[in-house]
Enzyme design. Structure first.
Site, PDB file in Angstrom:
ATOM      1  N   ALA A 107       0.795  -1.247  -0.003  1.00 18.07           N
ATOM      2  CA  ALA A 107       0.074   0.102  -0.070  1.00 18.07           C
ATOM      3  C   ALA A 107       0.749   1.485  -0.048  1.00 18.07           C
ATOM      4  CB  ALA A 107      -0.798   0.003   1.163  1.00 18.07           C
ATOM      5  N   LYS A 108       2.006   1.195   0.515  1.00 15.45           N
ATOM      6  CA  LYS A 108       2.997   2.399   0.480  1.00 15.45           C
ATOM      7  C   LYS A 108       2.454   3.426   1.210  1.00 15.45           C
ATOM      8  CE  LYS A 108       5.932   0.178  -3.062  1.00 15.45           C
ATOM      9  NZ  LYS A 108       5.287  -0.685  -3.583  1.00 15.45           N
ATOM     10  N   ARG A 109       1.786   3.205   2.288  1.00 17.88           N
ATOM     11  CA  ARG A 109       0.908   4.400   2.934  1.00 17.88           C
ATOM     12  C   ARG A 109       1.951   4.955   3.791  1.00 17.88           C
ATOM     13  NH1 ARG A 109      -2.213   2.805  -0.440  1.00 17.88           N
ATOM     14  NH2 ARG A 109      -4.441   2.312   0.041  1.00 17.88           N
TER      15      ARG A 109
END
Lengths: 274, 274
Positions: B95-97
């Site tokens: 998700a690379k949040r």
């Protein structure tokens, strides 16, 4: 929406307020929980109560994703509601995405193609090919994280390179090779005070999205003093201070009062350039 | 899942393969389009065909979000299907949040509480308070971007500070103050070759999630040579090379063959430590 249209909206409404739709099911008034879609019901009421006082809405994706499918439905309904009823509003998907090109393409497709949102916040860590896929859509915007409002912004964003250039400055400089001020904005936290002077050295003409006024403690006056340019160049976001101004059945009315207070202050600040 | 359990799975299966479920409706076999939920039908077939050959699945959220509500439903069904049928699989929400603390909390709630996923990829740009909310869940993992596989990784990640420390090294060093190797992993692209030596100087014992083998051109042999540690310490992802090995009705069978080829190579590499 292009830059000139955005400026026209600011002049007409005497406001550069963005209302952050950080809608949390645990924080909305209890009476809404009996609605079929409480999140959308809340957003609709907030939007109807504030639309003449602001020029942008910024739903933060995290709040919708945390409710899974239901949240995603509420997000789409909210975007469509704004588009249909208040087409002059600039919509920001606060998503802070950024991935390899192949994947960023999918995010761009999601926000710009499917949902017709005006802009998306993007994290710069992965560099050029993580940002470029968002830039192929005319009149759609990338809002790149530069100097954020949180304490952790000091961990990496202020790191100086061998030439004394800080990481956020390198982000500002490098990313200007990817797009102009007609397609790129930057996130700069309201809590950064005089740092806006340093930001403006690099990007005098860009719009900045400024979170952190209100709950996070940033000062609107200071932001305007150091950050405003001749096209205003600021979209100042307030989320919790407006949408959670009250928890009773009067929540929308109170949200309007809070938004009105901010807009009045903005009208005063805009006298410097209008 | 804890680190020892992950290592036990690697030893038992003689594999450290992660299958990336980057499922794109435009790339799946045409005959699946008549299914009620083509994305889930595709994922289910891929999972059933590969589960004994891999130790992890990594759905990339972008691919699901790009289809809005339908995509989110397919994502949840996929996660639940893996949990129910292959509970030994380590699930990575790619998700690379990364957002201010208040918001990262919502993402953590989404992935760890609601969906019971094992790990989530997080971008480091916003610093400590953007990462910490993910670390309050026992036996759940943050996989922090360090040195990514794409060309743009050179734009900022390699920037040297005044002491000659590169940004990805600062990320590795600083983030070790936030969590141990029992809760944190790092993303290091397979395309980075000998840079794994530099990475291992900072994090000798951590697991690394390694994308970029296959379509992106990274070499498994090189990754193992420079990156493997005594607990393997590697989860190597392949997405397109496996899931799109074939576009006919035999797609799952062919995906299995591709996964088997990678697993066989991994079995060979594991001889160095087992």
């Amino acid at each position: 929406m292009n830059k000139q249209q955005l400026f026209e909206n600011i002049k007409r409404k005497k406001s550069f307020l963005c209302v952050g739709l950080d809608t949390d099911i645990k924080k909305i008034p209890a009476h809404l929980l009996k609605e079929e879609d409480p999140i959308f019901a809340f957003n609709k009421a907030i939007i109807d109560a504030t639309a003449d006082l602001c020029i942008a809405y910024k739903p933060n994706l995290a709040f919708y994703e945390s409710m899974g499918v239901k949240g995603w439905i509420a997000f789409e309904k909210t975007v469509n509601y704004i588009k249909e009823n208040y087409p002059d509003q600039f919509i920001i998907a606060d998503a802070k995405r950024g991935d390899i090109g192949n994947t960023s393409e999918m995010y761009a497709r999601s926000f710009f193609d499917e949902l017709n949102i005006d802009s998306v916040t993007v994290a710069p860590y992965m560099g050029e090919d993580s940002v470029k896929p968002f830039l192929i859509y005319p009149e759609k915007w990338v809002i790149l994280l530069a100097l954020t409002s949180n304490k952790g912004s000091h961990d990496f964003q202020l790191t100086e390179d061998v030439n004394g250039e800080r990481l956020f400055e390198k982000v500002l400089k490098t990313s200007q090779q990817w797009a102009s001020d007609e397609q790129m904005m930057y996130v700069v936290g309201a809590t950064q005070g005089k740092m806006f002077l340093d930001i403006r050295k690099h990007v005098p003409n860009h719009f900045l999205l400024v979170p952190g006024v209100g709950a996070q403690g940033g000062s609107l006056e200071e932001v305007c003093k150091y950050g405003m340019n001749k096209m205003c160049g600021l979209i100042v976001n307030s989320s919790r201070g407006i949408i959670y101004a009250d928890k009773t059945e009067k929540f929308a009315e109170e949200a309007r009062k809070s938004a009105k207070a901010v807009q009045t202050e903005m009208e005063e600040q805009l006298k410097a350039i209008l």
